[in-house]
Design an enzyme around this catalytic site. Structure first.
Site, mmCIF file in Angstrom:
data_model
loop_
_atom_site.group_PDB
_atom_site.id
_atom_site.type_symbol
_atom_site.label_atom_id
_atom_site.label_comp_id
_atom_site.label_asym_id
_atom_site.label_seq_id
_atom_site.Cartn_x
_atom_site.Cartn_y
_atom_site.Cartn_z
ATOM 1 N N SER A 46 -18.705 11.949 -3.313
ATOM 2 C CA SER A 46 -19.958 12.192 -2.133
ATOM 3 C C SER A 46 -20.932 12.579 -3.185
ATOM 4 O O SER A 46 -22.040 12.444 -2.654
ATOM 5 C CB SER A 46 -19.265 12.393 -1.152
ATOM 6 O OG SER A 46 -18.789 13.269 -1.130
ATOM 7 N N HIS A 62 0.770 -1.162 -0.165
ATOM 8 C CA HIS A 62 -0.002 0.040 0.002
ATOM 9 C C HIS A 62 1.075 1.141 -0.195
ATOM 10 O O HIS A 62 1.683 1.771 0.591
ATOM 11 C CB HIS A 62 -1.130 0.028 0.944
ATOM 12 C CG HIS A 62 -1.566 1.324 1.111
ATOM 13 N ND1 HIS A 62 -2.282 1.060 0.268
ATOM 14 C CD2 HIS A 62 -1.972 2.829 1.652
ATOM 15 C CE1 HIS A 62 -3.226 2.543 0.539
ATOM 16 N NE2 HIS A 62 -3.023 3.301 1.547
ATOM 17 N N GLU A 85 -10.405 3.560 8.795
ATOM 18 C CA GLU A 85 -9.229 3.671 9.420
ATOM 19 C C GLU A 85 -9.332 5.437 10.818
ATOM 20 O O GLU A 85 -7.998 4.633 11.435
ATOM 21 C CB GLU A 85 -8.951 4.761 7.970
ATOM 22 C CG GLU A 85 -7.663 5.670 7.868
ATOM 23 C CD GLU A 85 -6.985 6.285 7.444
ATOM 24 O OE1 GLU A 85 -7.005 6.292 5.878
ATOM 25 O OE2 GLU A 85 -5.341 6.929 7.590
ATOM 26 N N HIS A 145 -12.194 4.646 -2.696
ATOM 27 C CA HIS A 145 -11.461 4.731 -2.212
ATOM 28 C C HIS A 145 -11.520 4.798 -0.376
ATOM 29 O O HIS A 145 -10.513 3.928 0.270
ATOM 30 C CB HIS A 145 -11.184 6.768 -2.643
ATOM 31 C CG HIS A 145 -10.539 7.192 -0.768
ATOM 32 N ND1 HIS A 145 -10.835 8.286 0.359
ATOM 33 C CD2 HIS A 145 -9.243 7.115 -0.388
ATOM 34 C CE1 HIS A 145 -10.515 8.180 1.046
ATOM 35 N NE2 HIS A 145 -8.973 7.949 0.906
ATOM 36 N N GLU A 205 -8.227 4.862 -8.268
ATOM 37 C CA GLU A 205 -9.159 5.356 -7.417
ATOM 38 C C GLU A 205 -10.224 5.529 -7.657
ATOM 39 O O GLU A 205 -10.449 6.323 -8.757
ATOM 40 C CB GLU A 205 -8.044 6.317 -6.321
ATOM 41 C CG GLU A 205 -9.610 6.963 -5.186
ATOM 42 C CD GLU A 205 -8.090 7.222 -4.577
ATOM 43 O OE1 GLU A 205 -8.321 6.946 -3.368
ATOM 44 O OE2 GLU A 205 -7.981 8.449 -4.430
#
Ligand code: MCF
Ligand code: FE
Length: 406
Positions: free
Chosen positions: A148, A64, A212, A182, A144
């Site tokens: 929203s 990553h 996260e 994402h 990616e």
């Protein structure tokens, strides 16, 4: 054919065997691992490569990274995830205007120098593809998708498709296109569904930043947290698109690398043990969020890889720096046990996560081999500990059997 002699060969097999004074016969694949005399008898014309004072192991995999976010030094805010996100957005222009080509090239060179043959690159802008192609490195290239705002969905999708198609045209065994959704807080459900379907149709894998931060957990579980304030600036009626479980459900039957997952403890049982893995980035987690409960994930048989993330949440892209940081971070785990895990977390574990015939030195696997300076150890158990403590660069790196220049 080449025959490489080494003082120690860390196979990274199930029983974590370390061979002493043995050798590896390889072309683009590993042919055989045995004593040198046996191999030279069998492959009489082979070129002999003498690393008989050194350590050979599978080349490393940094699963990553964000190469396109390599320009950051001191302009982002750390200590709180939402503040970091705001600072990433506020600095978008500065980062965009920086010399991305140079910073991307440097970041790739840091990987190769450390003995990393393979990266899982999250590409937000499609800027890193050619740099990866023009280097000897193997890349799983995660295009990616995010967005929203419903009004922007079509535009976001079209931009993504463009990048996706370009990367698909570049496909080779060293450049493997894939998709990154994402995160649940940043990606509209319509975009996520379309992207996941596209991955299924093309038999590609997916990466996604998941759980996260505590803010993300609270947002998904109860529509409340720093994220509500953050989103209200754009949309007064903002609501999460998913619950944690409904988000995981979308990735059913798709090979997925969940990134970070610091606050995913209550949902680990929903992961598919064959297809779903976690990539953990200790330094990034310290700067943006909290410590990942590694013991708990391992007790739950989750396949965990360690990775650097990008320079926007790290001070170094050297995977050995990350392993050292991880060793200090996870002080609850016995040192020798942690060291072995750490080596697997950048070899066998990410190879499994990314579905590549790498990560273990065995006949038939791709000949990606890294060589590191050898030393004497009192006990073979100490080998991994010392290797992690002292290694910064590889002495040599072979990718598909070819020696890399970097
Ligand atoms: O992994 C770290 C922290 N979590 C989320 N995203 C990113 C990370 N490093 C870079 N990013 C990128 C991400 O790919 O930052 C952007 C995305 O493009 C944040 S959303 C505007
Ligand atoms: Fe990341």
């Amino acid at each position: 054919m080449k025959i490489l002699k080494a003082k120690f060969i860390i196979l990274c097999n199930e029983s974590f065997e370390v061979l002493q004074n043995s050798a590896i016969a390889f072309s683009d694949k590993i042919e055989k691992i045995a004593k040198f005399d046996e191999l030279i008898n069998e492959y009489k014309d082979a070129k002999v490569i003498d690393f008989s004072n050194d350590i050979a192991m599978p080349a490393l995999i940094n699963s990553h990274i964000h190469l396109e976010y390599s320009a950051n030094k001191t302009n982002l805010d750390y200590g709180d995830f939402v503040s970091w996100l705001k600072s990433i957005i506020a600095n978008g222009q500065t980062l965009a205007n920086s010399n991305k080509d140079n910073t991307i090239k440097q970041a790739i060179s840091t990987q190769l120098k450390a003995g990393v043959s393979t990266i899982g690159e999250i590409s937000s802008f499609g800027l890193s593809a050619l740099h990866c192609i023009n280097s000897p490195i193997r890349t799983v290239y995660f295009n990616e998708i995010l967005g929203s705002n419903i009004a922007m969905i079509e535009q976001q999708w079209n931009g993504f498709l463009q990048r996706f198609k370009t990367s698909n045209e570049l496909k080779s065994d060293l450049f493997i296109p894939a998709i990154s959704v994402h995160s649940p807080y940043s990606t509209h459900i319509e975009l996520a569904k379309k992207a996941i379907n596209l991955a299924k149709e093309n038999d590609m894998m997916i990466a996604t930043h998941f759980m996260e931060s505590l803010d993300e957990k609270r947002w998904l579980e109860s529509s409340d947290s720093g994220f509500s304030e953050f989103f209200k600036e754009f949309n007064k009626n903002a609501k999460p698109f998913y619950t944690p479980s409904s988000f995981i459900e979308l990735f059913k039957d798709v090979r997925t690398l969940f990134i970070h997952s610091v606050f995913a403890k209550n949902y680990l049982h929903l992961l598919d043990k064959n297809l779903h893995s976690i990539a953990s980035c200790p330094v990034s987690n310290r700067l943006l969020s909290a410590k990942f409960d590694l013991s708990n994930a391992l007790d739950n048989n989750i396949n965990v890889s360690l990775a650097t993330d990008g320079l926007s949440s790290n001070i170094s892209l050297n995977i050995w720096d990350e392993l050292r940081a991880a060793m200090m971070t996870h002080s609850d785990i016995n040192l020798a046990k942690f060291a072995k895990f750490a080596i697997k977390s950048v070899t066998t574990n990410p190879a499994k996560a990314l579905n590549l015939n790498l990560g273990e030195l065995k006949a038939g696997n791709i000949a990606d081999i890294a060589i590191f300076n050898g030393f004497d150890v009192s006990d073979i158990d100490q080998l991994c500990i010392e290797l992690i403590l002292h290694t910064k660069e590889a002495k040599a790196l072979y990718i598909k059997g070819e020696k890399c220049n970097y």
